[in-house]
Enzyme design. Structure first.
Site, PDB file in Angstrom:
ATOM      1  N   GLU A 471      73.208  45.591 -14.568  1.00 53.72           N
ATOM      2  CA  GLU A 471      73.982  44.498 -13.978  1.00 53.72           C
ATOM      3  C   GLU A 471      75.438  44.721 -14.392  1.00 53.72           C
ATOM      4  O   GLU A 471      75.733  44.796 -15.594  1.00 53.72           O
ATOM      5  CB  GLU A 471      73.433  43.205 -14.587  1.00 53.72           C
ATOM      6  CG  GLU A 471      73.643  41.962 -13.813  1.00 53.72           C
ATOM      7  CD  GLU A 471      72.832  40.792 -14.415  1.00 53.72           C
ATOM      8  OE1 GLU A 471      72.625  39.817 -13.703  1.00 53.72           O
ATOM      9  OE2 GLU A 471      72.426  40.853 -15.577  1.00 53.72           O
ATOM     10  N   ASN A 509      69.213  37.117 -16.006  1.00 52.84           N
ATOM     11  CA  ASN A 509      68.720  36.242 -17.070  1.00 52.84           C
ATOM     12  C   ASN A 509      68.676  34.777 -16.660  1.00 52.84           C
ATOM     13  O   ASN A 509      67.890  34.000 -17.191  1.00 52.84           O
ATOM     14  CB  ASN A 509      69.539  36.435 -18.354  1.00 52.84           C
ATOM     15  CG  ASN A 509      69.122  37.718 -19.061  1.00 52.84           C
ATOM     16  OD1 ASN A 509      68.106  38.314 -18.720  1.00 52.84           O
ATOM     17  ND2 ASN A 509      69.918  38.152 -20.019  1.00 52.84           N
TER      18      ASN A 509
END
Ligand code: NAD
Length: 733
Positions: A471, A509
């Protein structure tokens, strides 16, 4: 023929070389299909040709069918279906049957064909090889053969299911087809898929020799008296099929129609003559093409992922090539980052607080390489070459000529500040500094930087060597140049980059915490403990939320909860979550798998984990019969999908392809769905909104449809229609 060349030798053996122009890999597209027809006609009509050796002009033989062609076929079918359903079905059936018909001509012609495989052959390309009368493979363990179709919602529709179950012992054949697992040359020979394995570079000579020695141009199933290796009605057949079905149910929980179709091909195909079996296979293949699962998986896991891998999100600017990388913090993550970087042939300076720790970080690479050597996936020379690229140190001056520095030190703003300042004091003005933080906003960390334009987040997932997603996080001030460098680096190490804007938890997340949070709530509600992970697997999540929490560590969850409360106030966290996690970690020392104790116990022997019995005592268990399983399934998928949609609404995710690819690669979001946004599109915005409202009433406000969902439901939009350029308006399911 633009894809094949023919060279006939003095013995009348035609060497046919497949080398599709302008492609790095051979794949079966419309032009290849046309060329194969022309090739078959030429071989049949040319008396000078006595036999054919089919090989590739590229490193690999071929990767399978061009999935964009199948995607177009799906689109054509759906468009035609609206006006003429029968015609649409006919078009699809004919299209699905075409490759089988063509390959059958090779197999039943009167000249022998041998495939000479110097490189990998997968999917449709391996089916071409299987239709030849023999296959010679190079003895090279980097090569694999097999059928990955099931992974994108399809099945091998060019005779792959039928030839495999007639060549390989039935149990192995079924496992191979269902798992999409590839085989290395020697194992493939042992299974019966490959005829001969010879040293690399000698496959063509061996193939020619086989033809000169009089190879019979007849497939085993075309010989008189051929018997299928198993009778499905015999005791062994019944056992094989029931075991196969059980494995299939266990692994797919009915979420993958392609797997069910593969079992049908095996069961039905083994009871009929070969040509009819091929027809049956084609029908099930056509059925697979029309499933929403195949459509979603092809789009996300093939087309979109490939585009992201090629740098779809990279700004079109020139930046210097990344030649040397600094990694600060040689712990769990830093050691992994150093390994994958060196593996890509890039020099790494691995810095820790002292040299001993830095060297320990390098030793991690050595451990991984020794394991690879023991499995024959690497060699001593490669190990030495890779290790020579990692320079352990405790001296910041060694970072001076790094183009990119990635810090992976403790998750502590103070420590990260010192590390940022110490690096920037020595690295070049144009060098990029990246943080691998998993929780601290990049903007906050960039405050410690003299050059916030050069500051970026590069967030790896653990274990770094296995997880394919990275990411990339843009701070408010991060420049396009920094993004270009980060993207070039991630592409160089052959991982899939997604680019997101700064936000607490970034993208992945944020979704993961919703998933685990829903499980925490269920625990406190008294949902029977075993159901929590089991139902998650039933809906297609590869790892249950409690298992996942144990893997990523519960003490980490505790820290994240505390940090969130400190930053955003007590209302930001559900008090039930806070109490549960505090009770687990602080009162009971259950920090997760790394400590041998989490939601599960992890005994040394026998090594099977078991749910911690205390959970049942602490939370009085509801009667399992009173639980609505569909509610539990939906709670998982809806809470994650709503969060993914929220990141789009907030502008954290700006390209919806990344939300879908990121969720599947990052934590395994039900792959059959094609990702959380594809999942919402599939249900239809209005139906999703309605069901979310029901869940909100029963289970909490976090299910309440967000503004974007309400707006899209009202307008009859879909995510891929509105943000992905697909001008379809999907009917609500
Ligand atoms: P870790 O404790 O295993 O490693 C941290 C390393 O940093 C240690 O080797 C330590 O000696 C070193 N270090 C500490 N202070 C230092 C300093 N001042 N100078 C140089 N080295 C220093 O931690 P980890 O699990 O590898 O996590 C590192 C970072 O990666 C954290 O920011 C974490 O949030 C992030 N992260 C972790 C995971 C994960 O699953 N563990 C996943 C993604 C991101």
């Amino acid at each position: 023929m633009k894809n094949f060349t023919i060279e006939t030798d003095a013995d009348g053996i035609a060497l046919v070389t497949w080398d599709s122009p302008g492609r790095s890999m051979n794949v079966i597209d419309a032009s290849v299909m046309e060329d194969i027809d022309a090739l078959i006609a030429k071989v049949a009509s040319d008396d000078a040709i006595k036999g054919v050796v089919l090989t590739s002009g590229k490193k690999a033989f071929g990767a399978g069918a061009d999935l964009t062609m199948l995607q177009a076929m799906q689109g054509e079918y759906e468009a035609l279906k609206k006006t003429d359903e029968q015609k649409a079905a006919r078009m699809l059936m004919d299209g699905a049957y075409k490759l089988n018909l063509t390959l059958r001509q090779i197999e039943t012609g009167d000249k022998p064909w041998v495939a000479a495989l110097e490189g990998l052959a997968l999917g449709g390309c391996f089916e071409i090889a299987l239709a030849c009368h023999a296959r010679v493979a190079a003895d090279d363990d980097r090569i694999t053969f097999g059928f990955p179709e099931v992974k994108v919602g399809l099945l091998p529709g060019g005779g792959g299911t039928q030839r495999t179950i007639r060549l390989v012992n039935p149990q192995d054949a079924v496992t191979m087809l269902l798992q999409g697992k590839n085989q290395r040359p020697k194992k493939a020979k042992q299974l019966g898929l490959i005829t001969e394995v010879v040293p690399a570079g000698e496959t063509v000579a061996k193939a020619k020799q086989m033809i000169r020695d009089g190879l019979k141009p007849v497939a085993p199933w075309d010989e008189k008296g051929f018997k299928a290796p198993i009778n499905v009605w015999s005791p062994q057949g019944v056992q094989m099929l029931s075991a196969g079905n059980a494995i299939m149910r266990k692994e797919t929980a009915g979420n993958y129609p392609a797997a069910t179709n593969i079992m049908k091909c095996v069961y039905e195909g083994l009871q009929v003559p070969f040509d009819l079996a091929l027809k049956i296979e084609s029908r099930y293949f056509a059925n697979c093409i029309t499933t929403p699962e195949a459509k979603a998986m092809i789009r996300t896991l093939f087309i979109n992922m490939q585009e992201l891998n090629k740098g779809a999100r990279r700004p079109d600017i020139e930046v210097p090539k990344v030649k040397k990388i600094g990694v600060i913090g040689a712990g769990f993550m830093g050691a992994g980052i150093a390994y994958v970087t060196a593996k890509a042939g890039i020099e790494v300076v691995l810095l820790d607080r002292d040299e001993k720790e830095a060297k320990e970080g390098k030793a991690y690479s050595e451990k991984l390489l020794d394991k690879a050597i023991s499995r024959k996936h690497s060699t001593e020379e490669k190990k030495e070459a890779l290790l020579s690229l990692i320079h352990p140190t405790a001296n910041y001056d060694d970072l001076s000529d790094c183009d990119l520095v990635i810090e992976a030190v403790f998750e502590d703003k103070g420590v990260k500040k010192i590390v940022t300042e110490s690096s920037e004091a020595v690295i070049g003005k144009k060098a990029i500094f990246a943080s691998n933080t998993s929780t601290i906003p990049i903007g906050e960390l960039a405050q410690a930087s003299m050059r916030p334009r050069n500051f970026i987040g590069i967030h790896f997932f653990s274990p770094v060597d296995k997880m394919m997603l990275v990411e990339i996080i843009m701070g408010k001030k991060t420049s396009p140049e920094a993004l270009a460098v980060a993207m070039d680096y991630v592409m160089a190490i052959k991982k899939t980059p997604i680019v997101v804007q700064d936000s607490r938890g970034f993208y992945v997340n944020r979704c993961v915490i919703r998933y685990m949070g829903e499980a925490w709530t269920m625990l406190t509600e008294g949902v029977p403990v075993a159901m929590i992970d089991n139902v998650a697997r039933m809906v297609g999540m590869p790892v249950g939320p409690l298992e996942l929490n144990d893997e990523v560590a519960i003490d980490l969850s505790n820290k994240v909860i505390k940090q969130t409360i400190a930053d955003l106030g007590a209302d930001a966290i559900d008090p039930r979550h806070q109490d549960l996690i505090k009770w687990m970690v602080e009162d009971n020392g259950r920090i997760g798998k790394k400590g041998g104790k989490g939601f599960y116990d992890y005994p040394e022997k026998p090594k099977t984990k078991k749910l911690w019995p205390e959970l049942r005592e602490k939370f009085p268990q509801l009667d399992a019969d009173s639980i609505d399983i569909q509610d539990i399934k939906d709670r998982y998928l809806y809470t994650i999908a709503m969060e993914a949609a929220r990141t789009v609404q907030e502008g954290v995710v700006t390209d919806i392809r990344e939300a879908d690819v990121g969720a599947i690669l990052g934590f395994g979001f039900a792959p059959w769905s094609g990702g959380p946004l594809s999942y919402i599109d599939r249900i239809g915005l209005e139906a999703f909104q309605k069901r979310a409202r029901q869940l909100a009433k029963k289970y909490g406000d976090h299910f309440k449809p967000i503004r974007l969902i309400n707006e899209m439901a009202k307008n009859g939009e879909t995510f891929y229609g509105r943000f992905g350029g697909e001008a379809e308006k999907k009917d609500a399911a």
